[in-house]
Motif scaffolding. Sequence first.
Motif, PDB file in Angstrom:
ATOM      1  N   MET A  20     -14.137   1.369  -1.551  1.00 35.71           N
ATOM      2  CA  MET A  20     -13.112   0.321  -1.612  1.00 35.71           C
ATOM      3  C   MET A  20     -11.931   0.753  -2.473  1.00 35.71           C
ATOM      4  N   GLU A  21     -12.219   1.460  -3.562  1.00 33.29           N
ATOM      5  CA  GLU A  21     -11.155   1.929  -4.448  1.00 33.29           C
ATOM      6  C   GLU A  21     -10.257   2.931  -3.726  1.00 33.29           C
ATOM      7  N   GLN A  22     -10.861   3.827  -2.948  1.00 38.92           N
ATOM      8  CA  GLN A  22     -10.097   4.837  -2.223  1.00 38.92           C
ATOM      9  C   GLN A  22      -9.247   4.221  -1.104  1.00 38.92           C
ATOM     10  N   LEU A  23      -9.743   3.154  -0.508  1.00 37.59           N
ATOM     11  CA  LEU A  23      -9.052   2.551   0.637  1.00 37.59           C
ATOM     12  C   LEU A  23      -8.088   1.435   0.243  1.00 37.59           C
ATOM     13  N   LYS A  24      -8.096   1.063  -1.023  1.00 37.42           N
ATOM     14  CA  LYS A  24      -7.210   0.002  -1.484  1.00 37.42           C
ATOM     15  C   LYS A  24      -5.756   0.381  -1.215  1.00 37.42           C
ATOM     16  N   GLY A  25      -5.044  -0.490  -0.531  1.00 32.30           N
ATOM     17  CA  GLY A  25      -3.652  -0.229  -0.193  1.00 32.30           C
ATOM     18  C   GLY A  25      -3.477   0.615   1.053  1.00 32.30           C
ATOM     19  N   ARG A  26      -4.565   1.172   1.574  1.00 31.34           N
ATOM     20  CA  ARG A  26      -4.507   1.993   2.788  1.00 31.34           C
ATOM     21  C   ARG A  26      -5.104   1.276   3.990  1.00 31.34           C
ATOM     22  N   SER A  27      -5.917   0.274   3.718  1.00 32.91           N
ATOM     23  CA  SER A  27      -6.568  -0.478   4.788  1.00 32.91           C
ATOM     24  C   SER A  27      -6.563  -1.954   4.423  1.00 32.91           C
ATOM     25  N   THR A  28      -6.326  -2.794   5.414  1.00 27.10           N
ATOM     26  CA  THR A  28      -6.354  -4.241   5.177  1.00 27.10           C
ATOM     27  C   THR A  28      -7.780  -4.772   5.154  1.00 27.10           C
ATOM     28  N   SER A  29      -8.738  -3.911   5.470  1.00 26.49           N
ATOM     29  CA  SER A  29     -10.152  -4.319   5.465  1.00 26.49           C
ATOM     30  C   SER A  29     -10.976  -3.276   4.714  1.00 26.49           C
ATOM     31  N   ALA A  30     -10.541  -2.972   3.481  1.00 23.63           N
ATOM     32  CA  ALA A  30     -11.156  -1.890   2.707  1.00 23.63           C
ATOM     33  C   ALA A  30     -12.653  -2.107   2.498  1.00 23.63           C
ATOM     34  N   ARG A  31     -13.052  -3.323   2.131  1.00 27.40           N
ATOM     35  CA  ARG A  31     -14.472  -3.602   1.888  1.00 27.40           C
ATOM     36  C   ARG A  31     -15.293  -3.400   3.165  1.00 27.40           C
ATOM     37  N   LEU A  32     -14.832  -3.990   4.258  1.00 19.61           N
ATOM     38  CA  LEU A  32     -15.569  -3.882   5.517  1.00 19.61           C
ATOM     39  C   LEU A  32     -15.646  -2.433   5.986  1.00 19.61           C
ATOM     40  N   ASP A  33     -14.538  -1.709   5.876  1.00 19.52           N
ATOM     41  CA  ASP A  33     -14.540  -0.297   6.278  1.00 19.52           C
ATOM     42  C   ASP A  33     -15.568   0.493   5.479  1.00 19.52           C
ATOM     43  N   ALA A  34     -15.577   0.284   4.153  1.00 17.45           N
ATOM     44  CA  ALA A  34     -16.524   1.004   3.297  1.00 17.45           C
ATOM     45  C   ALA A  34     -17.964   0.658   3.669  1.00 17.45           C
ATOM     46  N   GLU A  35     -18.212  -0.615   3.937  1.00 17.80           N
ATOM     47  CA  GLU A  35     -19.562  -1.045   4.315  1.00 17.80           C
ATOM     48  C   GLU A  35     -20.005  -0.396   5.624  1.00 17.80           C
ATOM     49  N   THR A  73     -16.302  12.128   2.952  1.00 22.17           N
ATOM     50  CA  THR A  73     -15.522  12.716   4.048  1.00 22.17           C
ATOM     51  C   THR A  73     -15.013  11.636   4.990  1.00 22.17           C
ATOM     52  N   LEU A  74     -15.883  10.686   5.327  1.00 23.63           N
ATOM     53  CA  LEU A  74     -15.479   9.589   6.209  1.00 23.63           C
ATOM     54  C   LEU A  74     -14.416   8.712   5.548  1.00 23.63           C
ATOM     55  N   ILE A  75     -14.588   8.430   4.274  1.00 26.75           N
ATOM     56  CA  ILE A  75     -13.620   7.607   3.545  1.00 26.75           C
ATOM     57  C   ILE A  75     -12.258   8.294   3.508  1.00 26.75           C
ATOM     58  N   GLU A  76     -12.249   9.599   3.305  1.00 31.30           N
ATOM     59  CA  GLU A  76     -10.983  10.333   3.256  1.00 31.30           C
ATOM     60  C   GLU A  76     -10.276  10.288   4.613  1.00 31.30           C
ATOM     61  N   LYS A  77     -11.031  10.425   5.690  1.00 32.63           N
ATOM     62  CA  LYS A  77     -10.427  10.335   7.026  1.00 32.63           C
ATOM     63  C   LYS A  77      -9.855   8.941   7.265  1.00 32.63           C
ATOM     64  N   ARG A  78     -10.597   7.927   6.820  1.00 36.52           N
ATOM     65  CA  ARG A  78     -10.095   6.553   6.980  1.00 36.52           C
ATOM     66  C   ARG A  78      -8.857   6.340   6.113  1.00 36.52           C
ATOM     67  N   ARG A  79      -8.845   6.913   4.922  1.00 39.85           N
ATOM     68  CA  ARG A  79      -7.704   6.775   4.016  1.00 39.85           C
ATOM     69  C   ARG A  79      -6.446   7.375   4.629  1.00 39.85           C
ATOM     70  N   ARG A  80      -6.624   8.408   5.444  1.00 40.01           N
ATOM     71  CA  ARG A  80      -5.481   9.052   6.097  1.00 40.01           C
ATOM     72  C   ARG A  80      -5.025   8.296   7.341  1.00 40.01           C
ATOM     73  N   GLY A  81      -5.767   7.253   7.720  1.00 40.16           N
ATOM     74  CA  GLY A  81      -5.327   6.406   8.823  1.00 40.16           C
ATOM     75  C   GLY A  81      -6.180   6.437  10.065  1.00 40.16           C
ATOM     76  N   MET A  82      -7.184   7.313  10.136  1.00 37.38           N
ATOM     77  CA  MET A  82      -8.005   7.358  11.343  1.00 37.38           C
ATOM     78  C   MET A  82      -8.729   6.024  11.526  1.00 37.38           C
ATOM     79  N   PRO A  83      -8.649   5.419  12.719  1.00 34.07           N
ATOM     80  CA  PRO A  83      -9.311   4.132  12.951  1.00 34.07           C
ATOM     81  C   PRO A  83     -10.812   4.198  12.686  1.00 34.07           C
ATOM     82  N   THR A  84     -11.326   3.139  12.099  1.00 30.60           N
ATOM     83  CA  THR A  84     -12.757   3.068  11.811  1.00 30.60           C
ATOM     84  C   THR A  84     -13.583   3.240  13.077  1.00 30.60           C
ATOM     85  N   ALA A  85     -13.072   2.727  14.197  1.00 35.20           N
ATOM     86  CA  ALA A  85     -13.808   2.832  15.465  1.00 35.20           C
ATOM     87  C   ALA A  85     -14.065   4.285  15.847  1.00 35.20           C
ATOM     88  N   TYR A  86     -13.097   5.168  15.595  1.00 30.51           N
ATOM     89  CA  TYR A  86     -13.298   6.585  15.908  1.00 30.51           C
ATOM     90  C   TYR A  86     -14.327   7.221  14.972  1.00 30.51           C
TER      91      TYR A  86
END
Length: 301
Positions: A24-39, A71-84
């Motif tokens: 969640m800390e890594q995705l803060k400000g990069r995703s509107t659903s940081a908690r859900l993405d991390a989960e 690794t997954l969090i970093e890819k998401r932080r760069r913008g890759m959709p969670t679905a991918y």
Amino acid sequence: MEVNFSGRNNFSLFSIEEALRYGMEQLKGRSTSARLDAELLLAKVLSCPKSFLYGHRDELLTPFQFSKFKTLIEKRRRGMPTAYLLRRREFYGINFFVTQDVLVPRPETEVLVSTALYIINEKLSVREPLVVDAGTGSGCIGIALLKELEKQERRAVVIGVDNSAKALRTAKVNKRMHNCFSFNLICAFWLSFLRDSTVDLVVSNPPYLVKGRGVGYQAEIFFEPESALFADEDCGVSCHLSLFKDSFRVLRKGGYLLMEVGDREQAEILKEKFLSFSGKWEDFSIVNDLSCTPRVVVLKK
């Protein structure tokens, strides 16, 4: 609970709760659903349901598991959709396999499926209609349509058409996964392979974003196939106009064409084309989504 990540090395053991906080800390400000993405990403790494995480907060991850999660969090932080990253996306209550060869199915496209179901059940007189899903991508529209008709003890034959062989490979996985034996896949450009007056319903979510209007687009879309997102024509309806003409040729009398649009401007442009078309479509209507944005145009031959 405060967690200090800066002093941890790759061999430190993190609990599930600490890993979630890190994500969640890594995705803060990069995703509107940081908690859900991390989960979701941590659940993928651990091969467990999301609910498991909160019943086992203190359970430790192995260094390999945490490294994979990072690794997954970093890819998401760069913008890759969670679905991918998950390689799946829910659409119309059904889980679909997705790859970067196809668009990520979106909730607004469910309006297209709902409208198609209404047309089949209320407007078409044929018992087993022939439906063409033009630009099928993952196959989510055609498959969702067939699964809903199955619940109603109705039948249809759906042809999923795409000019991308890679996209069709993804659609083929979904066809097998959902046992849709009446979902046929063909590699072709739009409706070029079809004979005149043979189809009851054409549904399509064609490209409608405009390249010159990139300001405001979310970073995620730039990981998706460009040809499935962007239209060549200034107003974003070049593919719609091709379908507009081709569908009139392939549809039977009383058949329907349904196309997703991005906004009211596009819907109004298509309405003008309908009024000026010499082939004489019988009717034109617009279906709004839940936010009252024009989402689907409906034409009857």
